[in-house]
Design an enzyme around this catalytic site. Structure first.
Site, PDB file in Angstrom:
ATOM      1  N   GLN A  76       0.907  -1.147  -0.149  1.00  0.00           N
ATOM      2  CA  GLN A  76       0.138  -0.068  -0.069  1.00  0.00           C
ATOM      3  C   GLN A  76       0.932   1.238   0.018  1.00  0.00           C
ATOM      4  OE1 GLN A  76      -3.696  -0.398   0.188  1.00  0.00           O
ATOM      5  NE2 GLN A  76      -3.617   1.792  -0.346  1.00  0.00           N
ATOM      6  N   PHE A  77       1.601   1.715  -1.288  1.00  0.00           N
ATOM      7  CA  PHE A  77       2.371   2.975  -1.156  1.00  0.00           C
ATOM      8  C   PHE A  77       1.719   4.089  -0.691  1.00  0.00           C
ATOM      9  CE2 PHE A  77       0.082   3.109  -5.328  1.00  0.00           C
ATOM     10  CZ  PHE A  77       0.362   4.429  -5.520  1.00  0.00           C
ATOM     11  N   THR A  78       0.295   4.024  -0.938  1.00  0.00           N
ATOM     12  CA  THR A  78      -0.627   5.257  -0.537  1.00  0.00           C
ATOM     13  C   THR A  78      -0.335   5.588   1.004  1.00  0.00           C
ATOM     14  OG1 THR A  78      -2.591   4.174  -0.400  1.00  0.00           O
ATOM     15  CG2 THR A  78      -2.049   5.144  -2.320  1.00  0.00           C
TER      16      THR A  78
END
Length: 143
Positions: A76-78
Protein backbone atom coordinates in the site's frame (compact mmCIF):
# COMPACT_ATOMS: atom_id res chain seq x y z
CA UNK A 1 7.80 1.49 7.17
CA UNK A 2 4.14 1.89 7.96
CA UNK A 3 1.60 -0.85 8.50
CA UNK A 4 -2.07 -0.02 8.77
CA UNK A 5 -3.45 -3.10 10.51
CA UNK A 6 -7.12 -3.92 10.76
CA UNK A 7 -8.64 -6.65 12.89
CA UNK A 8 -10.98 -8.54 10.58
CA UNK A 9 -13.39 -11.47 10.62
CA UNK A 10 -12.80 -12.02 6.91
CA UNK A 11 -10.84 -10.43 4.09
CA UNK A 12 -9.79 -11.15 0.55
CA UNK A 13 -7.78 -9.61 -2.25
CA UNK A 14 -8.90 -9.95 -5.84
CA UNK A 15 -6.88 -9.33 -8.99
CA UNK A 16 -8.82 -9.42 -12.25
CA UNK A 17 -11.76 -10.96 -10.38
CA UNK A 18 -9.67 -13.84 -8.99
CA UNK A 19 -9.02 -14.25 -5.26
CA UNK A 20 -5.26 -14.20 -4.69
CA UNK A 21 -5.23 -13.99 -0.87
CA UNK A 22 -7.77 -14.34 1.90
CA UNK A 23 -8.69 -14.72 5.53
CA UNK A 24 -11.56 -17.18 5.73
CA UNK A 25 -14.94 -15.80 6.89
CA UNK A 26 -15.65 -15.97 10.61
CA UNK A 27 -11.97 -16.43 11.44
CA UNK A 28 -10.45 -13.48 13.28
CA UNK A 29 -7.27 -12.29 11.63
CA UNK A 30 -5.26 -9.23 10.64
CA UNK A 31 -5.24 -7.32 7.38
CA UNK A 32 -1.89 -5.54 7.06
CA UNK A 33 -1.64 -2.73 4.52
CA UNK A 34 2.11 -2.14 4.19
CA UNK A 35 3.89 1.00 2.99
CA UNK A 36 7.64 1.20 2.38
CA UNK A 37 9.74 4.37 2.30
CA UNK A 38 13.24 5.01 0.92
CA UNK A 39 15.13 4.47 4.18
CA UNK A 40 13.59 1.08 5.00
CA UNK A 41 15.68 -2.08 4.84
CA UNK A 42 15.34 -5.77 5.65
CA UNK A 43 16.09 -5.21 9.36
CA UNK A 44 13.14 -2.79 9.55
CA UNK A 45 10.89 -5.28 7.75
CA UNK A 46 11.79 -8.08 10.18
CA UNK A 47 11.33 -5.83 13.22
CA UNK A 48 7.92 -4.70 11.95
CA UNK A 49 6.87 -8.31 11.35
CA UNK A 50 7.75 -9.14 14.96
CA UNK A 51 5.81 -6.11 16.19
CA UNK A 52 2.71 -7.04 14.20
CA UNK A 53 2.89 -10.73 15.19
CA UNK A 54 2.89 -9.80 18.87
CA UNK A 55 0.47 -6.84 18.73
CA UNK A 56 -2.30 -7.51 21.26
CA UNK A 57 -5.40 -6.30 19.42
CA UNK A 58 -7.36 -9.53 19.09
CA UNK A 59 -10.13 -10.65 21.45
CA UNK A 60 -9.13 -10.89 25.13
CA UNK A 61 -6.00 -8.82 24.41
CA UNK A 62 -4.44 -11.67 22.49
CA UNK A 63 -1.90 -11.35 19.68
CA UNK A 64 -1.81 -13.25 16.41
CA UNK A 65 1.13 -15.12 17.94
CA UNK A 66 -1.08 -16.30 20.83
CA UNK A 67 -3.91 -17.74 18.72
CA UNK A 68 -2.35 -18.37 15.32
CA UNK A 69 -4.48 -15.73 13.65
CA UNK A 70 -3.94 -15.49 9.88
CA UNK A 71 -2.46 -12.35 8.35
CA UNK A 72 -3.22 -10.92 4.91
CA UNK A 73 -0.39 -8.65 3.67
CA UNK A 74 -1.18 -6.08 0.98
CA UNK A 75 1.33 -3.55 -0.38
CA UNK A 76 0.00 0.00 0.00
CA UNK A 77 2.29 2.77 -1.25
CA UNK A 78 -0.46 5.32 -0.55
CA UNK A 79 0.35 5.12 3.17
CA UNK A 80 3.17 7.53 2.32
CA UNK A 81 0.95 10.12 0.63
CA UNK A 82 1.89 13.72 1.38
CA UNK A 83 -1.24 15.88 1.43
CA UNK A 84 0.19 18.99 3.10
CA UNK A 85 -0.02 21.21 0.02
CA UNK A 86 -2.75 21.38 -2.58
CA UNK A 87 -5.37 18.80 -3.41
CA UNK A 88 -3.20 16.26 -5.21
CA UNK A 89 -1.20 13.87 -3.00
CA UNK A 90 2.51 13.51 -3.57
CA UNK A 91 3.95 9.99 -3.49
CA UNK A 92 7.62 11.04 -3.20
CA UNK A 93 8.06 9.44 0.23
CA UNK A 94 6.98 6.02 -1.05
CA UNK A 95 9.85 3.78 -2.10
CA UNK A 96 9.99 2.72 -5.77
CA UNK A 97 9.26 -0.87 -6.77
CA UNK A 98 12.92 -2.08 -6.78
CA UNK A 99 13.15 -1.14 -3.09
CA UNK A 100 9.58 -1.78 -1.93
CA UNK A 101 8.73 -5.13 -3.51
CA UNK A 102 11.61 -7.12 -1.95
CA UNK A 103 10.88 -5.54 1.45
CA UNK A 104 7.19 -6.52 1.26
CA UNK A 105 8.39 -10.07 0.50
CA UNK A 106 10.85 -9.90 3.42
CA UNK A 107 8.07 -8.71 5.74
CA UNK A 108 5.72 -11.54 4.70
CA UNK A 109 8.57 -14.06 4.93
CA UNK A 110 9.53 -12.87 8.41
CA UNK A 111 5.92 -13.35 9.54
CA UNK A 112 5.97 -16.89 8.14
CA UNK A 113 9.29 -17.55 9.91
CA UNK A 114 7.60 -16.50 13.17
CA UNK A 115 4.87 -19.09 12.57
CA UNK A 116 2.17 -16.98 10.92
CA UNK A 117 -0.16 -18.18 8.20
CA UNK A 118 0.27 -15.44 5.60
CA UNK A 119 -1.52 -14.68 2.36
CA UNK A 120 -0.60 -11.71 0.17
CA UNK A 121 -1.87 -9.50 -2.56
CA UNK A 122 0.08 -9.01 -5.80
CA UNK A 123 2.62 -6.20 -5.73
CA UNK A 124 1.80 -3.44 -8.21
CA UNK A 125 -1.46 -5.02 -9.34
CA UNK A 126 -4.81 -3.27 -9.44
CA UNK A 127 -6.26 -5.03 -6.39
CA UNK A 128 -9.74 -5.05 -4.92
CA UNK A 129 -9.60 -5.54 -1.16
CA UNK A 130 -12.73 -6.72 0.64
CA UNK A 131 -12.87 -6.93 4.41
CA UNK A 132 -15.12 -7.09 7.42
CA UNK A 133 -13.46 -4.92 10.07
CA UNK A 134 -14.00 -6.41 13.53
CA UNK A 135 -14.64 -3.89 16.28
CA UNK A 136 -13.80 -1.83 14.30
CA UNK A 137 -10.13 -1.95 15.18
CA UNK A 138 -7.58 -0.13 12.99
CA UNK A 139 -4.06 0.69 14.18
CA UNK A 140 -1.16 2.42 12.43
CA UNK A 141 2.25 0.91 13.19
CA UNK A 142 5.42 2.82 12.34
CA UNK A 143 9.14 2.18 12.75
Amino acid sequence: MRVLVQRVTSARVLVDGETVGRIEPQRQGLLALVGITHTDDSAVAVKMAEKLWRLRILDDEKAAADVGAPILVVSQFTLYANTVKGRRPSWNAAAPRPIAEPLIDTFAGALRDLGATVDTGVFGADMAVELVNDGPVTVLLEL
